[in-house]
Design an enzyme around this catalytic site. Sequence first.
Site, PDB file in Angstrom:
ATOM      1  N   LEU A 136       1.529 -20.498   5.331  1.00 23.96           N
ATOM      2  CA  LEU A 136       1.054 -21.050   4.069  1.00 23.96           C
ATOM      3  C   LEU A 136       0.678 -19.888   3.169  1.00 23.96           C
ATOM      4  CD1 LEU A 136      -1.291 -23.942   5.319  1.00 23.96           C
ATOM      5  CD2 LEU A 136       1.070 -24.132   4.548  1.00 23.96           C
ATOM      6  N   ASP A 137       0.856 -20.056   1.863  1.00 24.35           N
ATOM      7  CA  ASP A 137       0.466 -19.024   0.919  1.00 24.35           C
ATOM      8  C   ASP A 137      -1.041 -18.786   0.989  1.00 24.35           C
ATOM      9  OD1 ASP A 137       3.096 -18.894   0.089  1.00 24.35           O
ATOM     10  OD2 ASP A 137       2.792 -20.327  -1.546  1.00 24.35           O
ATOM     11  N   LYS A 138      -1.458 -17.640   0.494  1.00 24.35           N
ATOM     12  CA  LYS A 138      -2.866 -17.237   0.551  1.00 24.35           C
ATOM     13  C   LYS A 138      -3.819 -18.343   0.110  1.00 24.35           C
ATOM     14  CE  LYS A 138      -6.107 -14.032  -1.647  1.00 24.35           C
ATOM     15  NZ  LYS A 138      -6.267 -12.966  -2.665  1.00 24.35           N
ATOM     16  N   THR A 140      -3.027 -21.634  -0.487  1.00 25.88           N
ATOM     17  CA  THR A 140      -2.697 -22.988  -0.038  1.00 25.88           C
ATOM     18  C   THR A 140      -3.527 -23.281   1.201  1.00 25.88           C
ATOM     19  OG1 THR A 140      -0.441 -22.886  -0.904  1.00 25.88           O
ATOM     20  CG2 THR A 140      -0.876 -24.503   0.805  1.00 25.88           C
ATOM     21  N   ARG A 235       6.045 -24.765  -4.821  1.00 25.46           N
ATOM     22  CA  ARG A 235       5.621 -24.207  -6.104  1.00 25.46           C
ATOM     23  C   ARG A 235       6.829 -23.951  -7.009  1.00 25.46           C
ATOM     24  NH1 ARG A 235       2.072 -19.221  -4.192  1.00 25.46           N
ATOM     25  NH2 ARG A 235       1.549 -19.104  -6.427  1.00 25.46           N
TER      26      ARG A 235
END
Length: 314
Positions: A136-138, A140, A235
């Site tokens: 997961l992104d930082k 998210t 995104r």
Amino acid sequence: MKLLQQQIRIDREYSGHRLDQALNSLLPDYSRGKIQDWIKNGFVCLNRKSCKSKQRVYSGDLIDLDIPCVARLSDQPEIIEFEVLHQDDDIFIINKPANLVVHPAAGHETGTLVNGLLNLDANLEQLPRAGIVHRLDKDTTGIMVVARTLGAHTSLVDQLQQRKVRREYIAITQGVVTAGRTIETGIARHPVERKKMSVQARGKPAITHFQVARKFAHHSLIDVQLETGRTHQIRVHLAHIHHPLLGDPLYGGRERIPAGITPALAGHIRTFKRQALHARYLSFNHPASKQSCSFEVKIPDDFQQMLDALSEKN
């Protein structure tokens, strides 16, 4: 403890291949160079005999692997705050908070999820990416599965590649989305802005499904399902249809404060400094039992507060 100790019987698909090529296909978690090192150091036998990388293998051949345990990571264990929803001998299920980088990288050499996982289980240093099979992104939030054994890692990677893992998210978009749809494009690195991904015809196939859960005056709450797992996929896809995520600093463009909203709601929007994206549900076949299992995690407080603020206006 051995990193890898097993027997592999070559089937017709790999008959006639070089030994290192066949093993690279059968053990996708390891590079061909690493496999060649194993063969050179005598950790691999072909039909009970020493062998070389360039030897050909044929249907029915037996490969014995006896790979000693060598640390794969130089990262150090650290105490990192995140919730462990479930753990057993094969997997961790965790709830990743916002502002936590998954893998160490330039600018984030410490304080990552990997460092925290190594604090929970030092044996993870033996696994590819410390057992992390999807990220997961930082900023998210939400649910992730982490493998604790090589067998579990291989099983989960295979399920992801075969699109057998169900991943569901909730998100808040900028603008009102009229209806759900499927977005199917290629995604690749942006040709100019290297920190971004972009929709490109020659990119890797990416498929995102979403449904509208609720409409507000200037935003929408949507349910999202990933069929593929490209970097920044949700995104990128939502920005592509001109409904970027609320608070997305990379794909959302300049800050948008809709006209006519209350000062309180405008304040909430200005202070929500991350993409409004939360991974809430995950299901897959357990690597050991092969039984279907699923996990769900509640919406984080800041996300819920944003929804409450949007609801008050409507």
